[in-house]
Design a protein around this motif. Structure first.
Motif, PDB file in Angstrom:
ATOM      1  N   LEU A  59       0.821  -1.209   0.000  1.00  0.00           N
ATOM      2  CA  LEU A  59       0.000   0.000   0.000  1.00  0.00           C
ATOM      3  C   LEU A  59       0.858   1.263   0.000  1.00  0.00           C
ATOM      4  CD1 LEU A  59      -2.860  -0.994   2.466  1.00  0.00           C
ATOM      5  CD2 LEU A  59      -3.044  -0.627   0.005  1.00  0.00           C
ATOM      6  N   GLU A  60       1.970   1.234   0.740  1.00  0.00           N
ATOM      7  CA  GLU A  60       2.849   2.412   0.768  1.00  0.00           C
ATOM      8  C   GLU A  60       3.357   2.731  -0.632  1.00  0.00           C
ATOM      9  OE1 GLU A  60       7.114   3.845   2.698  1.00  0.00           O
ATOM     10  OE2 GLU A  60       5.933   2.280   3.693  1.00  0.00           O
ATOM     11  N   SER A  61       3.828   1.718  -1.336  1.00  0.00           N
ATOM     12  CA  SER A  61       4.323   1.937  -2.702  1.00  0.00           C
ATOM     13  C   SER A  61       3.190   2.387  -3.621  1.00  0.00           C
ATOM     14  CB  SER A  61       4.964   0.655  -3.230  1.00  0.00           C
ATOM     15  OG  SER A  61       5.463   0.837  -4.528  1.00  0.00           O
ATOM     16  N   LEU A  62       2.009   1.818  -3.416  1.00  0.00           N
ATOM     17  CA  LEU A  62       0.878   2.142  -4.284  1.00  0.00           C
ATOM     18  C   LEU A  62       0.441   3.593  -4.104  1.00  0.00           C
ATOM     19  CD1 LEU A  62      -1.084   0.697  -6.287  1.00  0.00           C
ATOM     20  CD2 LEU A  62      -2.653   0.455  -4.343  1.00  0.00           C
ATOM     21  N   VAL A  63       0.244   4.021  -2.862  1.00  0.00           N
ATOM     22  CA  VAL A  63      -0.294   5.365  -2.639  1.00  0.00           C
ATOM     23  C   VAL A  63       0.735   6.447  -2.945  1.00  0.00           C
ATOM     24  CG1 VAL A  63      -1.923   4.511  -0.914  1.00  0.00           C
ATOM     25  CG2 VAL A  63       0.289   5.375  -0.162  1.00  0.00           C
ATOM     26  N   GLU A  64       2.014   6.151  -2.737  1.00  0.00           N
ATOM     27  CA  GLU A  64       3.027   7.177  -2.984  1.00  0.00           C
ATOM     28  C   GLU A  64       3.284   7.396  -4.473  1.00  0.00           C
ATOM     29  OE1 GLU A  64       6.054   8.539  -0.096  1.00  0.00           O
ATOM     30  OE2 GLU A  64       6.493   6.392  -0.065  1.00  0.00           O
ATOM     31  N   ARG A  89     -10.107   1.745  11.440  1.00  0.00           N
ATOM     32  CA  ARG A  89     -10.277   2.181  12.822  1.00  0.00           C
ATOM     33  C   ARG A  89      -8.998   2.781  13.395  1.00  0.00           C
ATOM     34  NH1 ARG A  89     -13.646  -2.665  15.887  1.00  0.00           N
ATOM     35  NH2 ARG A  89     -15.478  -2.662  14.497  1.00  0.00           N
ATOM     36  N   THR A  90      -7.867   2.382  12.845  1.00  0.00           N
ATOM     37  CA  THR A  90      -6.584   2.836  13.377  1.00  0.00           C
ATOM     38  C   THR A  90      -5.784   3.512  12.276  1.00  0.00           C
ATOM     39  OG1 THR A  90      -5.482   0.739  12.881  1.00  0.00           O
ATOM     40  CG2 THR A  90      -6.528   0.936  15.030  1.00  0.00           C
ATOM     41  N   GLU A  91      -4.936   4.429  12.687  1.00  0.00           N
ATOM     42  CA  GLU A  91      -4.093   5.119  11.706  1.00  0.00           C
ATOM     43  C   GLU A  91      -3.177   4.104  11.034  1.00  0.00           C
ATOM     44  OE1 GLU A  91      -0.627   8.076  12.510  1.00  0.00           O
ATOM     45  OE2 GLU A  91      -2.493   9.232  12.493  1.00  0.00           O
ATOM     46  N   PRO A  92      -3.235   3.995   9.714  1.00  0.00           N
ATOM     47  CA  PRO A  92      -2.441   2.957   9.032  1.00  0.00           C
ATOM     48  C   PRO A  92      -0.958   3.320   9.031  1.00  0.00           C
ATOM     49  CG  PRO A  92      -3.534   4.338   7.422  1.00  0.00           C
ATOM     50  CD  PRO A  92      -4.044   4.774   8.770  1.00  0.00           C
ATOM     51  N   PRO A  93      -0.083   2.318   8.966  1.00  0.00           N
ATOM     52  CA  PRO A  93       1.363   2.572   8.932  1.00  0.00           C
ATOM     53  C   PRO A  93       1.825   3.015   7.548  1.00  0.00           C
ATOM     54  CG  PRO A  93       0.954   0.212   8.905  1.00  0.00           C
ATOM     55  CD  PRO A  93      -0.387   0.869   9.052  1.00  0.00           C
ATOM     56  N   LEU A  94       1.257   4.106   7.076  1.00  0.00           N
ATOM     57  CA  LEU A  94       1.633   4.700   5.792  1.00  0.00           C
ATOM     58  C   LEU A  94       2.419   5.989   6.064  1.00  0.00           C
ATOM     59  CD1 LEU A  94      -1.736   4.304   3.831  1.00  0.00           C
ATOM     60  CD2 LEU A  94       0.317   2.895   3.613  1.00  0.00           C
ATOM     61  N   PRO A  95       3.189   6.474   5.096  1.00  0.00           N
ATOM     62  CA  PRO A  95       3.953   7.719   5.294  1.00  0.00           C
ATOM     63  C   PRO A  95       3.030   8.938   5.220  1.00  0.00           C
ATOM     64  CG  PRO A  95       4.272   6.920   3.069  1.00  0.00           C
ATOM     65  CD  PRO A  95       3.456   5.870   3.780  1.00  0.00           C
ATOM     66  N   LEU A  96       2.163   9.069   6.217  1.00  0.00           N
ATOM     67  CA  LEU A  96       1.126  10.101   6.166  1.00  0.00           C
ATOM     68  C   LEU A  96       1.726  11.504   6.134  1.00  0.00           C
ATOM     69  CD1 LEU A  96      -1.474   8.573   8.652  1.00  0.00           C
ATOM     70  CD2 LEU A  96      -1.414   8.414   6.166  1.00  0.00           C
ATOM     71  N   GLY A  97       2.840  11.702   6.847  1.00  0.00           N
ATOM     72  CA  GLY A  97       3.465  13.018   6.842  1.00  0.00           C
ATOM     73  C   GLY A  97       3.878  13.443   5.443  1.00  0.00           C
TER      74      GLY A  97
END
Length: 559
Positions: free
Chosen positions: A152-157, A170-178
Motif C-alpha cells: 500500500l505504501e508503494s501504491l499510494v506514494e 479504525r486505526t491510523e495505518p502505517p503509511l507515510p502520512l506526513g
C-alpha cells in the motif's frame, strides 16, 4: 506462501446495501471535492462512527465507477489480498488488472515482491482511461501485515492515475502520512469530522427514527455521545418501548453490563486488545485527563508518550491542547465502559492503591478537585473524609461549593454526625449554594460538637459561618455580639495558629458594625485587620476598600 491460490469471496467485493440512513451532505460534499484534488481519501475513526456507511454513501454517488473490497482478518495474507483486488478490477472490465493477475499466476508474490506487485497494479492503473474508485473497508484488520503495508505504501506514494483510493480504518495505518500530507496527496476525515453535529442528531432522531426530541434531551445526547452515532442507534433500540422524553434513561440503560451498547463497545473495542493492553487501558481509565507524568508516576509507565501515541493510532484516545501542553482523554462512553470493567476485573487492593497514588499526585500538583475525585472512587470513605477535613477551606476559597457538597454527601452519615469539622464545611458549602436553613443547622450541630470537645477555635469557625448568615438576614446586632465574643476568646487563648480565622472574623464583624452604623467600631476592627494584613496584598486591598466605604458613608472622602 508464494504461489498459494485462494478462492475469491464474492461477498467481500459486494458494496454493502444501505438501510434507511441520514444523508450526510456535509461530509459527502467534502469527499466529492477530495476526489477531484487528491489521489487518496483516508477515513479514520473508531468502531461505530459510520465509516462504512459514509464510504458506501459516497460509492452510491458513483455506482458504476466504484470497486469495493470489505476486508476480513483472513485477508492479512498478501496473496489473498491481491487476488481480491485483481478480481474486483477484472469483474468490472476483463482488461483491467491484467498485470497484477499475471504476476499472481506466476506465484511471485511474497514479502520481497510486494513493491513489484504495487508496480504491476500501478501499470494497470495507467491503462485505465476513466475515473475509478477503489474503496477498501476495515483496513485495520490487515494492518499487522508488513507485506500489505509495503504494497500500500508503494501504491499510494506513486499513484498518478485516474484511479482514486479510498480507505476506511479504525486505526491510523502505517503509511507515510506526513509525506503524503506535505505533498498534498491525501484527503482525511477523522472521528471529529464523522461525529454527528447537534443538527444532524436531531435529523437522525426525527427523520429516520421518527422520535421527536426536546432541546434538553438533544443537549444531553450530544454531550453524552459526543456525536458518536452507533451508541445513539443502540440506545434507541434498547429504548424502543420508552417514551421520547426518556431518551437519556435509554442511554443509561444501554450502558449497563449485558445491555446492547455495553456489549457492543466491549466486543468491538476492549475485547480486541491484548491482555497487557487491556489492563493498561483499564488502569488509566480513572483519569479524566491523562498526562505522561501522571502515567509515569502512578502506573510506573517507562514510556508514557509511546503508549499515548499508540492509543491515538488505535483511535482509542483523543488529544487536546491545554495551558500545560497536550493532554489526552478517552471518549466519555469509552471511559464509562473502561471504568465499569476496571471495577469488575481488578482486585480491590489494586484499585485502592491506584486511586490513592493518583490522589497524592494530583494533590502535589495543587489540583485538589482531581485528587478528591480519585478518593471518591474508594469504597472506604475514610481517606476522602481526611482529605476534605484538611482541604475543604481551600476548595471553598476556589469556588468549588457544589463539588464539596457532593463529596461530603458521599460520606457515611455517622461520620458527619461525629466530626464537627466536616459538619462545619458542609455548612459553608450550603451557605454559598444558597441553602441558608441547611447551613444554619450544620453550623449549630458543629458548634455543639465543638463545645462538647472544648475546642475554642472550632467553635469560633462556626460563629464565623453563623455571623455571615446573620448579616445576610439583617441580624447584624447578633453578628456583632457573637463575633466580638469569639474574637475576645481567640485573643485570650493566645493561639497564633488561628490568624486566618481571626482575619475572617474581623472582616465579618467590621461589616456588621458598618451595617449598624457603628462606624468607629468598624474602623477599630479594620485597624486590627490591617495589622494582620502586613505583607498580604489581598488582605490589604480588603482593608483599604472597606475603610474607604466606611469613610464615604460618613461623608469623608480621603485622598
Amino acid at each position: 506462501m508464494a504461489g498459494t491460490r485462494f478462492n475469491v469471496v464474492d461477498a467481500r467485493l459486494a458494496r454493502p446495501r444501505l438501510p434507511q440512513v441520514l444523508e450526510r451532505s456535509r461530509l459527502l460534499d467534502q469527499i466529492r471535492a477530495g476526489l477531484l484534488e487528491f489521489p487518496l481519501t483516508l477515513i479514520t475513526a473508531g468502531a461505530g462512527y459510520g465509516k462504512t456507511t459514509l464510504m458506501a454513501s459516497a460509492a452510491e454517488l458513483y455506482p458504476d465507477s466504484t470497486l469495493w473490497y470489505s476486508l476480513g482478518e483472513e485477508d492479512a495474507d498478501l496473496t489473498r489480498f491481491l487476488q481480491h483486488i485483481a478480481a474486483a478490477f477484472q469483474r468490472r472490465n476483463r482488461r483491467h488488472g491484467r498485470g497484477l493477475s499475471a504476476l499472481l499466476r506466476e506465484g511471485a508474490v511474497d514479502a520481497r515482491s510486494a513493491t513489484a506487485a504495487a508496480g504491476a497494479l500501478l501499470n494497470d492503473f495507467e491503462r485505465i482511461r476513466e475515473p475509478l474508485i477503489l474503496a477498501i473497508d476495515d483496513l485495520h484488520l490487515v494492518s499487522d501485515s508488513t507485506e500489505i503495508n509495503q504494497f500500500l505504501e508503494s501504491l499510494v506514494e506513486n499513484n498518478r492515475s485516474l484511479v482514486h483510493l479510498m480507505l476506511a480504518t479504525r486505526t491510523e495505518p502505517p503509511l507515510p502520512l506526513g509525506r503524503l500530507r506535505a505533498r498534498r496527496m491525501i484527503f482525511e476525515l477523522g472521528s471529529a469530522d464523522l461525529a454527528f453535529t447537534s443538527d444532524e442528531m436531531r435529523s437522525l432522531l426525527e427523520e429516520v427514527h421518527h422520535r421527536p426530541v426536546s432541546e434538553s434531551d438533544l443537549e444531553f445526547l450530544t454531550r453524552f455521545t459526543e456525536g458518536w452515532v452507533t451508541p445513539i442507534q443502540l440506545a434507541l433500540q434498547a429504548g424502543r418501548t420508552l417514551a421520547p422524553q426518556d431518551l437519556p434513561r435509554a442511554m443509561e440503560r444501554a450502558m449497563a453490563s449485558g445491555a446492547t451498547l455495553h456489549d457492543y463497545l466491549a466486543v468491538e473495542i476492549l475485547d480486541r486488545q491484548s491482555p497487557e493492553w487491556r489492563r493498561w487501558i483499564l488502569e488509566s481509565s480513572p483519569f479524566e485527563e491523562i498526562e505522561p507524568d501522571l502515567l509515569r508516576s502512578v502506573l510506573g509507565e517507562s514510556d508514557p508518550e509511546g503508549r499515548l501515541r499508540e492509543l491515538l493510532r488505535r483511535g482509542l484516545i483523543q488529544a487536546f491542547e491545554s495551558d500545560s501542553g497536550i493532554v489526552y482523554r478517552y471518549h466519555t462512553l469509552l471511559r464509562d465502559l473502561f471504568m465499569r470493567r476496571f471495577r469488575a476485573e481488578l482486585p480491590e487492593a489494586d484499585r485502592q492503591k491506584l486511586h490513592t497514588s493518583a490522589a497524592a499526585w494530583f494533590r502535589r500538583r495543587g489540583d485538589l478537585v482531581a485528587a478528591a475525585r480519585q478518593l471518591a472512587f474508594l469504597e472506604d470513605r475514610t481517606a476522602l473524609a481526611e482529605f476534605l477535613r484538611a482541604e475543604a477551606l481551600t476548595l471553598l476559597d476556589s469556588g468549588q461549593y457544589q463539588a464539596l457538597a457532593h463529596w461530603l454527601e458521599q460520606l457515611p452519615p455517622g461520620l458527619l454526625d461525629e466530626d464537627p469539622w466536616l459538619r462545619l464545611r458542609r455548612g459553608d458549602a450550603r451557605h454559598y449554594l444558597g441553602d441558608w436553613p441547611g447551613a444554619e443547622l450544620d453550623y449549630e450541630r458543629a458548634q455543639a460538637l465543638f463545645q462538647r470537645q472544648g475546642d475554642t477555635s472550632g467553635e469560633a469557625w462556626t460563629i464565623l459561618g453563623l455571623a455571615r448568615l446573620w448579616n445576610l438576614r439583617g441580624q447584624s446586632r447578633r453578628a456583632v455580639e457573637e463575633g466580638e465574643a469569639a474574637l475576645d476568646k481567640l485573643t485570650d487563648s493566645g493561639d497564633r495558629s488561628s490568624e486566618e480565622l481571626e482575619v475572617r472574623l474581623l472582616k465579618v464583624v467590621s461589616g456588621a458594625h458598618y451595617y449598624l452604623g457603628q462606624y468607629a467600631d468598624a474602623i477599630r476592627r479594620l485597624d486590627r485587620l490591617e495589622e494582620l494584613a502586613r505583607g498580604h496584598a489581598e488582605r490589604q486591598a480588603v482593608v483599604w476598600n472597606n475603610r474607604a466605604v466606611v469613610h464615604a458613608s460618613q461623608g469623608n472622602y480621603p485622598a
